[in-house]
Design an enzyme around this catalytic site. Structure first.
Site, PDB file in Angstrom:
ATOM      1  N   LYS A 120       0.786  -1.204  -0.108  1.00  0.00           N
ATOM      2  CA  LYS A 120       0.002  -0.092   0.027  1.00  0.00           C
ATOM      3  C   LYS A 120       0.925   1.183  -0.018  1.00  0.00           C
ATOM      4  CE  LYS A 120      -1.488   2.097   3.445  1.00  0.00           C
ATOM      5  NZ  LYS A 120      -2.265   2.269   4.780  1.00  0.00           N
ATOM      6  N   ASP A 138      -6.554   1.188   1.086  1.00  0.00           N
ATOM      7  CA  ASP A 138      -6.590   1.213   2.547  1.00  0.00           C
ATOM      8  C   ASP A 138      -7.935   0.810   3.098  1.00  0.00           C
ATOM      9  OD1 ASP A 138      -8.231   3.190   1.932  1.00  0.00           O
ATOM     10  OD2 ASP A 138      -6.879   4.759   3.284  1.00  0.00           O
TER      11      ASP A 138
END
Length: 210
Positions: A120, A138
């Site tokens: 991420k 997320d």
């Protein structure tokens, strides 16, 4: 959800916010890297409060390494998990200097080898610092993608792959930011603000609020 609905969703996001970006405050790829590492399980607001004091003192790998872990901790102790984050950042600074000439690499594999940098975080750096059309997933994006039906998936990676598959190329660079902001301010976890949602009529969530 069909392709026409998906396109219309991002068309509306684009019209409402043509140039979305992160709410983290940064000026260089290194500052962004530090801010994103600090933002794990913390709010952007809390990170910005800390980096406003940190970056004037240490905004390069050399300067941050010179602070040392305890010195860095003193600037970021208001942020959750600050000890482990400071440890990761000091180790990252060392690797940046040893392996990358003090520069943040523009390469996913190299980024993910840095302590505290997962998929991420690497995606955020590649997208926001270097302009690549990556989509970092997320908790906000995972929730929104599943709730509205735009790219459902059981795992973060599955949602990411579906977004990259379903989002039209012209929207791909900014999709991450639009979805995060939508999840943060409108499609909130506990109670989505459906009456003020600009894609209410396109959303396939069955339990809309009134």
């Amino acid at each position: 959800m069909n392709a026409a609905k998906r396109r219309e969703i991002f068309t509306r996001f684009c019209a409402a916010n043509p140039h979305p970006t992160t709410e983290l405050v940064y000026r260089t790829p290194f500052e962004l890297l530090v801010a994103v590492v600090l933002s794990a399980q913390a709010t952007d607001k809390s990170v910005n409060l800390a980096t406003t004091k940190l970056f004037p003192v240490a905004n390069t790998p050399q300067k941050m390494l010179a602070l040392g872990q305890e010195g860095l901790e003193s600037y970021v102790k208001s942020i959750g998990l600050y000890k482990s984050k400071a440890k990761h950042l000091i180790a990252t600074c060392r690797l940046l200097l040893e392996n990358h000439g003090g520069e943040v690499p523009q390469n996913r594999e190299a980024l993910e080898k840095l302590p505290g940098v997962g998929r991420k975080t690497a995606s955020v750096i590649l997208n926001t610092a270097f302009g690549e059309p990556t989509i970092a997933v997320d908790t906000h994006i995972f929730r929104v993608a599943n709730r509205i039906g735009i790219a459902p998936g059981k795992t973060v990676l599955e949602v990411e792959k579906n977004l990259l598959k379903f989002v039209a190329p012209e929207f791909r660079h900014d999709a991450h930011h639009w979805l995060i902001l939508h999840g943060r301010y409108i499609c909130k976890a506990r109670k989505p603000d459906c009456p003020h949602c600009l894609i209410n009529d396109l959303c396939e969530y069955p339990d809309k609020t009134v």
